[in-house]
Scaffold this active site. Structure first.
Site, PDB file in Angstrom:
ATOM      1  N   HIS A 109      70.391  23.030  23.473  1.00  0.00           N
ATOM      2  CA  HIS A 109      71.510  23.952  23.277  1.00  0.00           C
ATOM      3  C   HIS A 109      71.845  24.729  24.541  1.00  0.00           C
ATOM      4  CE1 HIS A 109      71.629  22.802  19.125  1.00  0.00           C
ATOM      5  NE2 HIS A 109      72.745  23.491  19.007  1.00  0.00           N
ATOM      6  N   ASP A 173      70.921  34.989  17.072  1.00  0.00           N
ATOM      7  CA  ASP A 173      71.944  34.893  16.030  1.00  0.00           C
ATOM      8  C   ASP A 173      71.880  33.546  15.311  1.00  0.00           C
ATOM      9  OD1 ASP A 173      72.800  37.301  16.910  1.00  0.00           O
ATOM     10  OD2 ASP A 173      74.548  36.544  17.985  1.00  0.00           O
ATOM     11  N   GLU A 286      74.953  44.810  15.885  1.00  0.00           N
ATOM     12  CA  GLU A 286      75.722  44.067  16.875  1.00  0.00           C
ATOM     13  C   GLU A 286      77.159  44.578  16.817  1.00  0.00           C
ATOM     14  OE1 GLU A 286      75.420  39.812  16.953  1.00  0.00           O
ATOM     15  OE2 GLU A 286      73.235  39.855  17.195  1.00  0.00           O
TER      16      GLU A 286
HETATM   17  C1  LIG Z   1      75.255  28.226  19.010  1.00  0.00           C
HETATM   18  C2  LIG Z   1      74.309  28.949  19.925  1.00  0.00           C
HETATM   19  C3  LIG Z   1      73.929  30.240  19.646  1.00  0.00           C
HETATM   20  C4  LIG Z   1      73.054  30.927  20.472  1.00  0.00           C
HETATM   21  N1  LIG Z   1      72.690  32.191  20.142  1.00  0.00           N
HETATM   22  C5  LIG Z   1      71.824  32.856  20.938  1.00  0.00           C
HETATM   23  C6  LIG Z   1      71.419  34.171  20.615  1.00  0.00           C
HETATM   24  O1  LIG Z   1      71.859  34.749  19.634  1.00  0.00           O
HETATM   25  N2  LIG Z   1      70.519  34.782  21.427  1.00  0.00           N
HETATM   26  C7  LIG Z   1      69.990  34.163  22.520  1.00  0.00           C
HETATM   27  O2  LIG Z   1      69.158  34.754  23.191  1.00  0.00           O
HETATM   28  N3  LIG Z   1      70.388  32.925  22.858  1.00  0.00           N
HETATM   29  C8  LIG Z   1      71.288  32.270  22.096  1.00  0.00           C
HETATM   30  N4  LIG Z   1      71.680  31.015  22.454  1.00  0.00           N
HETATM   31  C9  LIG Z   1      71.173  30.441  23.714  1.00  0.00           C
HETATM   32  C10 LIG Z   1      69.840  29.755  23.528  1.00  0.00           C
HETATM   33  O3  LIG Z   1      68.798  30.693  23.372  1.00  0.00           O
HETATM   34  C11 LIG Z   1      69.501  28.923  24.746  1.00  0.00           C
HETATM   35  O4  LIG Z   1      70.521  27.997  25.004  1.00  0.00           O
HETATM   36  C12 LIG Z   1      68.187  28.177  24.545  1.00  0.00           C
HETATM   37  O5  LIG Z   1      67.826  27.552  25.740  1.00  0.00           O
HETATM   38  C13 LIG Z   1      68.355  27.157  23.464  1.00  0.00           C
HETATM   39  O6  LIG Z   1      67.127  26.599  23.097  1.00  0.00           O
HETATM   40  P1  LIG Z   1      66.932  25.032  23.151  1.00  0.00           P
HETATM   41  O7  LIG Z   1      65.708  24.754  22.402  1.00  0.00           O
HETATM   42  O8  LIG Z   1      68.143  24.316  22.743  1.00  0.00           O
HETATM   43  O9  LIG Z   1      66.682  24.904  24.716  1.00  0.00           O
HETATM   44  P2  LIG Z   1      67.006  23.678  25.689  1.00  0.00           P
HETATM   45  O10 LIG Z   1      68.450  23.661  25.983  1.00  0.00           O
HETATM   46  O11 LIG Z   1      66.404  22.432  25.164  1.00  0.00           O
HETATM   47  O12 LIG Z   1      66.188  24.161  26.979  1.00  0.00           O
HETATM   48  C14 LIG Z   1      66.539  25.341  27.665  1.00  0.00           C
HETATM   49  C15 LIG Z   1      65.678  25.481  28.935  1.00  0.00           C
HETATM   50  O13 LIG Z   1      64.339  25.760  28.585  1.00  0.00           O
HETATM   51  C16 LIG Z   1      63.481  24.724  28.994  1.00  0.00           C
HETATM   52  N5  LIG Z   1      62.560  24.488  27.881  1.00  0.00           N
HETATM   53  C17 LIG Z   1      62.845  24.022  26.644  1.00  0.00           C
HETATM   54  N6  LIG Z   1      61.736  23.981  25.900  1.00  0.00           N
HETATM   55  C18 LIG Z   1      60.730  24.450  26.675  1.00  0.00           C
HETATM   56  C19 LIG Z   1      59.345  24.652  26.467  1.00  0.00           C
HETATM   57  N7  LIG Z   1      58.742  24.357  25.307  1.00  0.00           N
HETATM   58  N8  LIG Z   1      58.604  25.134  27.501  1.00  0.00           N
HETATM   59  C20 LIG Z   1      59.184  25.445  28.674  1.00  0.00           C
HETATM   60  N9  LIG Z   1      60.487  25.263  28.921  1.00  0.00           N
HETATM   61  C21 LIG Z   1      61.258  24.781  27.928  1.00  0.00           C
HETATM   62  C22 LIG Z   1      64.377  23.548  29.290  1.00  0.00           C
HETATM   63  O14 LIG Z   1      63.841  22.683  30.260  1.00  0.00           O
HETATM   64  C23 LIG Z   1      65.623  24.226  29.781  1.00  0.00           C
HETATM   65  O15 LIG Z   1      65.522  24.586  31.122  1.00  0.00           O
HETATM   66  C24 LIG Z   1      72.567  30.310  21.651  1.00  0.00           C
HETATM   67  C25 LIG Z   1      72.967  29.015  21.952  1.00  0.00           C
HETATM   68  C26 LIG Z   1      73.834  28.333  21.110  1.00  0.00           C
HETATM   69  C27 LIG Z   1      74.267  26.967  21.475  1.00  0.00           C
END
Ligand SMILES: Cc1cc2nc3c(=O)[nH]c(=O)nc-3n(C[C@H](O)[C@H](O)[C@H](O)COP(=O)(O)OP(=O)(O)OC[C@H]3O[C@@H](n4cnc5c(N)ncnc54)[C@H](O)[C@@H]3O)c2cc1C
Ligand SMILES: *[C@@H]1O[C@H](CO)[C@@H](O)[C@H](O)[C@H]1NC(C)=O
Ligand SMILES: *[C@@H]1O[C@H](CO)[C@@H](O)[C@H](O)[C@H]1NC(C)=O
Ligand SMILES: *[C@@H]1O[C@H](CO)[C@@H](O)[C@H](O)[C@H]1NC(C)=O
Ligand SMILES: *[C@@H]1O[C@H](CO)[C@@H](O)[C@H](O)[C@H]1NC(C)=O
Length: 524
Positions: A109, A173, A286
């Protein structure tokens, strides 16, 4: 005699196999060599590669050479150890081949390819979470914490714990994000003012460093790694387990949306509510904007009130929505009436425009899922998302409002997506962690969550973001970006400011070959 002969034949066979590497050829022509003896569950089929090349941002597309679907942490350790050049061919010399990049991927994400590894190996953290024994989420006997696999989604954490009457205290969120992914950023939302971000509510981590070493860390054990990894953008290691703080789980939530036509009243009330510290304090706060040049979503409000809410927005061009929630269960029910009374009597909202819903706790936390379903059904989910998230110091919020919200956003013929707008407290953050925030006791979280498609293309929206950042720059408003993507080293150095030296030092300590999460573009 016979025994020793057959033994040496086996040894020789093993050696031959281990010297015959799997050659993984990516479409970009970059090769990843993974010896068979590493025994890795590697996928290179076109579907796996293309899935791992994209993310929620829907703007970047970077093919990895391979995707690892690990069934144990040992597989990830072997991969990173090998990538570091630590592979032995059995004859004492190390392989000259490695050096490929490695990125953990939670739910992908990210907005700008932060979880990608061009030509390298993407580690699918979902595979590892599913293989975690005895379960991906294990609640402690006393219910004060849960041990959670890094690839677990927060919604799965909620499902696993809430039936036991316990719950994490601070959330994003949206819950379809991985624990490792949000802990690599900060994990913020409406509970942050009171409990801090998710990174402030972790007791301990298991991390596989860029050197391929499994390390347990906490404030007392390997603290450099612990603080580095929290908000560390995946730069120091891969989080395989997080020990998350739990507290008593409420059963129900009074969920308010309260409308303001006056900006000063809106921020004054928001700031007062996040400074309260007594029984009447809200559990969640919020805020967001409703603008007449955007899509005015009135679905929260009772049907009979939707028209008058829409008219209010049209009349004023912009309405500020305060969103608060108070949790309760049978034992705390009496306090709810007092809270409603306090809100009604003391807040300066537009008279007649306070609305409340009463919902189960899990439904409240998972409220964004409904928005996702709506957008998906309209074909508006898998579109480019040039989002801009920033932290703005409280002392400049009026200037920001006049210059950016009125001067830039309201001056557009149309806007797309949600704009979040709420204050939070700095004292719930730990400055030893890698995450960066605005340098003031109270700062605002502003999210321009725009979607391209329809009349907007993403470059146009990105120009708008640029204009906002430039305005802040010129006006001396010292913002910090969240979920940012910089490509110039200078921008990263400026972002981390006084913490840059420490960030760099930790990189050299834990990932000296600079293999991890190259998609962040910090050390390339
Ligand atoms: C619809 C939506 C709503 C969101 N709402 C919020 C919110 O309310 N608050 C907020 O804070 N953020 C929010 N986000 C942002 C979100 O927290 C970040 O995009 C987060 O990185 C998403 O987690 P992911 O598992 O998809 O990460 P990924 O996109 O898979 O990874 C993000 C980064 O972290 C690294 N990574 C992933 N897993 C690990 C691990 N286990 N160990 C070390 N590094 C790792 C990856 O290499 C990359 O650099 C939102 C995003 C979306 C799309
Ligand atoms: C390879 O790993 C699998 C588990 O992923 C294991 O079952 C198998 O025994 C291993 N093979 C060798 C030769 O170590
Ligand atoms: C990761 O693995 C899960 C479960 O095995 C799968 O559904 C998902 O598509 C995989 N993701 C990637 C990027 O390969
Ligand atoms: C964006 O999403 C669409 C729809 O799923 C997809 O076809 C396209 O390949 C994606 N583009 C990128 C760059 O991710
Ligand atoms: C508002 O928009 C108009 C026309 O689109 C433009 O000329 C003007 O500079 C804009 N004002 C601001 C403050 O951006």
């Amino acid at each position: 005699m016979d025994t020793s002969l057959s033994l040496s034949i086996i040894t020789l066979t093993t050696l031959l196999i281990s010297l015959n590497p799997t050659l993984v050829k990516s479409e970009e022509g970059i090769d990843v060599f993974l010896p068979i003896s590493l025994n890795l569950t590697v996928l290179t089929d076109p579907l796996s590669i293309s899935t791992a090349s994209r993310d929620f941002g829907n703007i970047t597309d970077e093919n990895p050479g391979a995707v690892l679907c690990p069934s144990s942490t040992a597989e990830v350790t072997r991969l990173l150890h090998f990538a570091n050049g630590g592979f032995s061919d059995g004859g004492g010399s190390t392989s000259p081949l490695p050096g490929f990049k490695v990125a953990a991927r939670g739910q992908g994400h990210s907005l700008r390819g932060q979880a990608s590894a061009p030509g390298g190996v993407v580690v699918n953290m979902t595979c590892l979470a599913k293989a975690t024994k005895p379960a991906a989420v294990v609640v402690s006997a006393d219910g004060t914490y849960a041990d959670v696999a890094g690839g677990t989604m927060w919604v799965e954490v909620l499902e696993a714990v809430v039936g036991k009457g316990v719950s994490p205290v601070t959330w994003t969120d949206y819950l379809y994000l991985s624990v490792g992914g949000t802990l690599s950023n900060a994990g913020i939302g409406g509970q942050t003012f009171r409990h801090g971000p998710q990174i402030s509510n972790v007791h301990e981590l298991d991390v596989i460093t860029g050197k391929g070493e499994m390390m347990t860390c906490s404030p007392n054990l390997n603290p450099e790694l612990f603080y580095g990894v929290l908000g560390g953008l995946g730069q120091f290691g891969i989080i395989t387990r997080a020990r998350i703080a739990l507290d008593h789980a409420p059963t129900r939530v009074k969920w308010f949306r309260i409308l303001y036509s006056d900006f000063s009243s809106f921020t004054r009330d928001q700031e007062r509510l996040i400074s309260m510290a007594n029984d009447l304090e809200v559990d969640f706060l919020e805020g967001q904007l409703m603008m007449s040049n955007g899509i005015v979503d009135t679905s929260f409000f009772p049907l009979s009130d939707q028209t008058r809410v829409a008219s209010l927005v049209n009349d004023h061009r912009i309405i500020y929505v305060l969103e608060v929630a108070k949790y309760y269960d049978r034992t705390t029910l009496p306090i709810i009436d007092q809270v409603i009374d306090m809100l009604t009597r003391t807040l300066g909202f537009t008279s007649g425009f306070m609305f409340v819903q009463d919902v189960p706790y899990s439904d409240f936390l998972n409220r964004v899922r409904n928005e996702e379903d709506k957008l998906r059904s309209l074909g508006l989910w898998e579109v480019p998302h040039p989002w801009l998230n920033i932290f703005v110091p409280r002392s400049r919020i009026l200037d920001f409002h006049d210059g950016v919200i009125k001067g830039i956003l309201l001056n557009q013929t149309s806007t797309s997506g949600v704009t979040l707008f709420y204050p939070t407290n700095r004292n719930k953050w730990n400055n030893r962690m890698s995450a960066m925030i605005a340098d003031e006791d109270v700062f605002y979280v502003i999210g321009f969550l725009q979607s391209a498609g329809g009349s907007h293309n993403w470059q146009e929206l990105e120009d708008l973001n640029e204009k906002i950042i430039q305005f802040c720059d010129i006006s001396g408003i010292l913002i910090k970006e969240y979920l940012m993507h910089y490509t110039r080293k200078d921008d990263w150095v400026k972002h981390f400011g006084p913490k840059w030296d420490n960030f760099l030092r930790r990189k050299i300590m834990f990932d000296p070959k600079k293999l991890l999460s190259p998609g962040q573009d910090i050390f390339n």
